[in-house]
Write an enzyme that holds these catalytic residues in place. Structure first.
Site, PDB file in Angstrom:
ATOM      1  N   ASN A 313      -8.359 -63.623  49.437  1.00  0.00           N
ATOM      2  CA  ASN A 313      -8.415 -64.770  50.348  1.00  0.00           C
ATOM      3  C   ASN A 313      -8.247 -66.075  49.577  1.00  0.00           C
ATOM      4  OD1 ASN A 313      -9.099 -66.449  52.648  1.00  0.00           O
ATOM      5  ND2 ASN A 313     -11.126 -66.644  51.743  1.00  0.00           N
ATOM      6  N   GLU A 314      -9.315 -66.589  49.007  1.00  0.00           N
ATOM      7  CA  GLU A 314      -9.249 -67.865  48.280  1.00  0.00           C
ATOM      8  C   GLU A 314      -9.566 -67.668  46.802  1.00  0.00           C
ATOM      9  OE1 GLU A 314     -11.849 -70.600  50.271  1.00  0.00           O
ATOM     10  OE2 GLU A 314     -10.310 -71.196  51.731  1.00  0.00           O
TER      11      GLU A 314
END
Length: 481
Positions: A313-314
């Site tokens: 994701n991040e």
């Protein structure tokens, strides 16, 4: 907390006429107890000493929105242990305790059975509670206490809220990203989202704390858990229903780097990679394959035709790139036509952002996810952001964007006309540069009016903002492409 698996097993439940420090001879008492089951091992053991004096109340998630004349399906797993309890009565009650709908379900025998009934709401209540009482005295065990509207999206039993999915359908989305977001990563690797625990019979899906449960001190939601009634099968089915391409996102073996940043050692990464391979088989495999059969047994023999998957994701830095390479090699070796979405981290610029883009371009990454949580000024000034991006390089996925009126973790962060208009200005740049920006999605898609975390209120699960008596969803000020 329908199966009593929260960290506090009776969270959400009240016993108004009982006292844990009393023998409760004029009422009764309930305790959560553990069984020998490996998953969802707790049940509720209720001892009714005086049926006229004992009751259980469940508050729902910030209340239960019920509408006049609508039908609600009740289900409960129960086992009579002793005594002569013959019926369980389920009632909707309002804030004053007035009954606004009820049903009684006959129960018998010590063997576990699933019992069902139906409640018709006599009036609309935005924050009803569920009251449970009994006929007879004795000891009864209960589990998986659940209530769903009968009128769900596409009429599916225990399905999704019709009004909310209709809102989503009306947007005509091109894709649907799921489950997000930081819950993919988890605060620790143990708390990461694991798709295999979200499929199969609902009662066997292992409950997990939501990563946003205690993330922000100004907006604690200690009752925010994931019971996975909506899991990956329901997600793929929803994507199909609304005509959107599914974009599942899986853990890359790094917990949220804003929290522990826990890393799975490279030598132990294979199970994480296999989860990605198996998810593609679950979505696309023949009904005779291992995971294709699970899908077929759940009611969808035909493939879902998954075309893309997100890895992480991040995440940022060399640790992410090292792990991404392993995922990419394994996925494309078995499924060469699957598009892989990689990530550039949580910020739209800076050292880690630049590093991520440089390394992913070396790998000929197909789509790179960028996230933007910034001020309205930033969004207006970045309307030209993609005018000069390399047309021959990786495509961009604007995976999460939302203008912030204050710091994301501030109690004063609210959506308003300025944030909406600045996002609209930014979106003109996304549309103008469609040759580079392949996809874009606002975040979050839905939020509870009293349970939001990041300053946005997208859907009110009880009211529509104009008619206080309506238990409907509402749209808020945001621009959508």
């Amino acid at each position: 907390n329908r199966s009593f698996e929260f960290a506090a097993p009776l969270m959400g439940w009240e016993q108004p006429n009982s006292d844990r420090h009393s023998l409760n001879d004029k009422s009764g008492y309930a305790n959560a107890i553990r069984t020998e089951k490996e998953v969802n091992s707790r049940i509720l053991r209720v001892e009714v000493k005086n049926a006229a004096g004992y009751s259980l109340l469940n508050e729902g998630f910030r209340g239960m929105g019920v509408k006049a004349n609508d039908l609600y399906n009740v289900s409960v797993m129960a086992s009579n242990q002793s005594g002569n309890i013959s019926k369980i009565k389920f009632q909707f009650v309002d804030d004053a305790g007035k009954v606004v709908g009820e049903t009684a379900i006959s129960v018998s025998g010590k063997d576990w059975k699933t019992y069902t009934g139906q409640i018709k709401a006599a009036t609309t209540v935005n924050k009803a509670k569920l009251k449970i009482t009994f006929e007879g005295t004795g000891v009864i065990d209960m589990d998986m206490i659940s209530i769903f509207p009968q009128d769900t999206w596409k009429g599916r039993k225990n399905g999704m809220r019709k009004d909310l999915v209709q809102m989503l359908y009306d947007l005509n989305p091109g894709f649907l990203r799921f489950p997000g977001g930081c819950i993919v990563e988890g605060r620790t690797l143990e708390q990461r989202y694991q798709w295999k625990k979200t499929v199969g019979p609902v009662e066997d899906r292992e409950m997990l704390i939501n990563r946003w449960n205690v993330e922000f001190g100004h907006k604690l939601t200690p009752d925010y858990f994931q019971t996975f009634g909506l899991g990956f099968f329901e997600y793929f089915q929803l994507s199909e229903d609304i005509g959107a391409e599914p974009l599942p996102v899986l853990s890359c073996g790094i917990a949220c780097q804003f929290n522990t940043g826990e890393l799975v050692p490279m030598g132990e990464l294979d199970p994480y990679v296999q989860d990605a391979i198996d998810l593609i088989e679950f979505a696309n495999g023949a009904a005779t394959s291992k995971w294709g059969k699970v899908r077929a047994d759940m009611g969808h023999p035909a493939p879902f035709n998954l075309k893309m998957i997100g890895v992480g994701n991040e995440q940022w830095g060399p640790d992410y790139i090292e792990r991404y390479k392993v995922f990419e090699k394994a996925i494309l070796a078995k499924y060469p036509n699957i598009k892989i979405v990689s990530g550039s981290g949580p910020f739209p610029d800076g050292e880690q952002f630049d590093y991520g883009w440089k390394e992913l371009k070396k790998l000929n990454a197909q789509i790179i996810d960028e996230h933007y949580y910034n001020t309205p000024t930033w969004f207006k000034e970045n309307a030209t952001r993609y005018d000069d991006y390399d047309r021959k390089g990786p495509k961009v996925f604007a995976g999460e964007y939302a203008a912030q009126s204050d710091r994301p973790a501030s109690v004063n962060n609210r959506n308003n006309w300025l944030t909406a208009i600045s996002e609209a200005a930014f979106m003109t740049g996304l549309e103008r540069n469609a040759a580079v920006v392949a996809m874009a999605s606002y975040a979050p898609l839905f939020a509870h009016a009293e349970g939001w975390q990041c300053g946005k209120t997208h859907a009110d699960h009880h009211r529509d903002g104009t008619r206080a008596g309506d238990a409907r969803g509402c749209r808020r000020t945001r621009f959508t492409a």
